[in-house]
Motif scaffolding. Structure first.
Motif: not given
Lengths: 385, 368
Positions: A282-289, A298-301
């Motif tokens: 799954p895509q990863f949306i970070a704290e700063t995103g 999928s697979g996005c950061w």
């Protein structure tokens, strides 16, 4: 015997797409965050119950062949029929490339005859639209036509860019105007033809004898049928249709997917869109995103900001970067504190830190790959912050 | 030839997931946005060149069967080998075998027929992205009868309570298998055994009316066997309760853990869908979250995991929660520390708040 066999023209180079088709045929160009352009027509066939399909390839077919494979994602991996890749070939009588759209069908008459269909649907793999071909077939049968051509009304001011069909009130075609200066109608041909096979075959056999023919449906076959006073009918399609022939229209069609009220939707339940799925997590949306108004596979950061953009699988946006109105193909990496606006970044390109590339609203979006990246960074359109 | 076959033995796994295991077994509990627990060991097997995998399952396996299908997503739909789901035979009056021994007994032919001379046996509740080839190489080098894969834990967590501990000498020979909580070397439930030995031990166990192959055939029989331990050192998680399930999902929201579990190619595989990419609308506000394809987001999502096809409407807030496939959250809803099973529909303007130790769980297909 099959009622209807589909013939999908997928050999086009798509010259006006520039770098996008440098290594792949136009139908195999990535589209909509997960798909390739040809997925629309392949899925249309699945959704319309057309289970016998020939796909004619010619220009750079590797990616396309790999993508279609056995036809599994579209339920076209069948013993009886299914999808068949039809590449140009040599035989005892010689061999040649497909010299035109009609020639491609002519060279595969034996394939069609194997299935002995009543009707043949000729479509091309480089248009974006979702359509049930059964409705077209029904009208074709009802009007007892020799060919029924799907048309879409276009704005009058743009009509001179299209192949325009002039019809009577009951949609019988009496004239075909290729890019008319003074259009009499605004019904543009969508390049979707439902032929009665017996008639088409006769015209193909005739056309191939003509040395001066360009062996093209629009230029040769249709005019010849009109001249013979055959029954040509138009079928009015209601919905979204776009020929992604240029970088501008390719970019627009992708952006259309982001429009909530638009007629083009990837979540259409009756006309599902199928493709190969990847194994990316799954895509990863970070704290700063920050992500708004975008499609992300999928697979996005995402550590930076993404707005009005389309991200394919496995794209990385580092912290402090800002992506706006852009299309990022699979495996693209954008380093920290970079700004990209109105660009299309090709597969696996790595955009270094502090890059600044912004294309104005009145210009054509810029296609970036590893080759031209360096040049761009030292030109006026972009640079290092 | 020195090849392994895989065996996923679900017989002695407990279903401590409450609402999540009402209608499915633990192995098919959804995990990390698009997976099921069984995907990890199954993918590890396939990625370690194992071409034949058997599954022992006794109850609540409809969801598991649906998920596994013909094994095609793991490339296990093969002419030779492939995936075999082996149910027990309940109706054989002469059958005196019990527990997982019943599976071995009823499928004896299957084991004899296979070409592999070693069997890698695993459960589904140890989650790791691990190369079993390394352990297999070790097993062959040490000329062991059995090699138990173990892992060292830093701090004791509630889910470790049910794990067995391994005591071994300096050369890795296992001296004892205990429940001693002060021993940080845990048995992962994954082990490699020579196939002929496996079948011999199975016969012995059945003859003694036993019902648990690992405990009675290996643990209580240590003195008669050459048992090695191979320590796995990568990222891992034991999941056997709602609390550990929730915590280990949330752990994946750290970049480091996420990378450790997922970014080792080849990837963990699962049943693929045909969902479009996730759609972010104008009011989307997503932070520190994992999202699968097919999601449509127009609300606030923070510290959460969203499975495929979840819809979050405008003005809804999802915090520290797990939302499974095809759930719909209407406007104005507030969720915190919540687990929604598949197809749950939360109507507008409601609040549901659980705690980290006891997340609020909503069973499948509920309308709230």
């Amino acid at each position: 015997m099959k009622e209807c066999v589909g013939m999908l023209l997928a050999g086009g180079e798509g010259k006006r797409l520039g770098k996008l088709t440098k290594e792949v045929a136009k139908p195999a160009v990535h589209f909509g965050g997960k798909y390739r352009i040809i997925d629309f027509t392949l899925s249309n066939c699945t959704n319309s119950g057309i289970h016998t399909l020939g796909v004619m390839t010619q220009y750079s077919p590797l990616e396309l062949n790999k993508h279609i494979g056995s036809g599994k994602p579209w339920d076209l991996h069948r013993q009886d029929g299914g999808v068949t890749i039809l590449s140009p070939y040599t035989a005892q009588s010689g061999g040649s490339w497909y010299s035109g759209t009609a020639d491609a069908i002519y060279q595969n008459i034996h394939f069609i005859d194997q299935h002995d269909p009543e009707y043949v649907l000729v479509i091309s793999g480089d248009h974006i639209y979702q359509m049930d071909y059964n409705a077209l077939l029904e009208e074709h049968k009802q009007s007892k036509a020799d060919v029924t051509i799907s048309v879409i009304p276009v704005p009058w001011e743009e009509a001179s860019r299209f192949g325009i069909l002039n019809t009577t009130d009951d949609l019988r075609i009496y004239e075909f105007d290729e890019k008319p200066k003074k259009p009499k109608s605004n019904l543009a041909s969508m390049g979707i033809y439902m032929f009665t096979w017996k008639t088409l075959k006769a015209y193909l056999l005739e056309d191939t004898k003509n040395k001066y023919s360009s062996h093209d449906f629009g230029k040769d076959i249709i005019p010849a049928m009109l001249a013979d006073d055959r029954r040509l009918y138009a079928y009015r399609f209601k919905g979204y249709w776009k020929d992604v022939g240029t970088v501008q229209s390719y970019w627009e069609a992708n952006m259309d997917l982001l429009d909530e009220d638009w007629r083009l939707s990837l979540t259409n339940k009756t006309l599902m869109l199928y493709s190969n799925d990847s194994d990316f997590p799954p895509q990863f949306i970070a704290e700063t995103g920050i992500v708004k108004h975008s499609l992300i596979n999928s697979g996005c950061w995402v550590f930076g900001t993404v707005e009005h953009s389309v991200l394919f699988q496995h794209v990385v946006i580092e912290e402090g970067s800002y992506i706006h109105q852009s299309i990022l193909h699979p495996g693209v990496k954008v380093g920290r504190n970079s700004i990209l606006e109105r660009v299309i970044v090709m597969e696996n390109t790595e955009i270094p830190e502090d890059t600044f590339i912004r294309i104005g609203f009145d210009e054509e979006p810029l296609v970036i790959d590893e080759e031209n990246l360096y040049e761009i960074l030292h030109e006026k359109t972009g640079g290092v912050i | 030839m020195n090849t392994m076959m895989g065996l996923i033995n679900l017989e002695h796994e407990h279903h401590f997931f409450h609402e999540l295991t009402y209608f499915r077994n633990g192995a098919s509990v959804p995990f990390a946005g698009r997976y099921r627990l069984i995907d990890f060991t199954l993918s590890n097997m396939v990625n370690s060149n194992i071409e034949e995998v058997a599954v022992f399952t006794r109850n609540k396996y409809r969801s598991l069967m649906d998920h596994l299908g013909t094994g095609q997503n793991w490339e296990l739909d093969r002419r030779n080998g492939g995936l075999f789901v082996l149910p027990p035979d309940w109706n054989d009056p002469s059958d005196i075998s019990k527990g997982d021994l019943q599976f071995f007994h009823n499928n004896r032919d299957y084991f004899y027929r296979g070409k592999a001379s070693y069997v890698l046996i695993s459960g589904s509740q140890f989650i790791a992205n691990m190369d079993y080839k390394e352990a297999f190489k070790y097993h062959l080098e040490r000329k062991a009868d059995v090699t138990l894969i173990s892992t060292m834990i830093d701090n004791e967590q509630p889910e470790h309570e049910r794990c067995l501990r391994i005591e071994a000498d300096d050369l890795g020979w296992v001296k004892n298998i205990t429940n001693n909580k002060s021993n940080p070397l845990l048995f992962t439930g994954v082990y490699i055994i020579n196939k002929d030995l496996l079948m011999t031990l199975v016969d012995q166990c059945i003859a003694h009316h036993q019902d648990y192959f690992f405990i009675q055939g290996i643990k209580e029989n240590l003195s008669g066997l050459k048992v090695q331990t191979y320590e796995y050192k990568g990222y891992s998680a034991f999941i056997n309760s709602i609390e550990s399930y929730y915590r280990h999902n949330m752990n994946l929201l750290s970049e480091k853990n996420y990378k450790a579990l997922f970014y080792k190619q080849p990837f963990v595989r699962t049943k693929v869908g045909s969902y479009p990419p996730a759609t972010y609308r104008s009011c989307a506000n997503v932070k520190k979250s994992l999202l699968a394809n097919g999601c449509v987001i127009d609300g606030k999502v923070e510290g959460s995991i969203l499975f495929r096809g979840v819809t979050i409407k405008e003005g809804a807030t999802i915090k520290d929660s797990i939302i499974m496939q095809r759930c719909t959250i209407e406007p104005g809803v507030y969720l915190e520390n919540v687990i929604l099973d598949k197809d749950v529909h939360i109507k507008a303007n409601q609040r549901f708040i659980g705690s980290k130790d006891k997340p609020y769980v909503v069973a499948k297909r509920k309308e709230m």
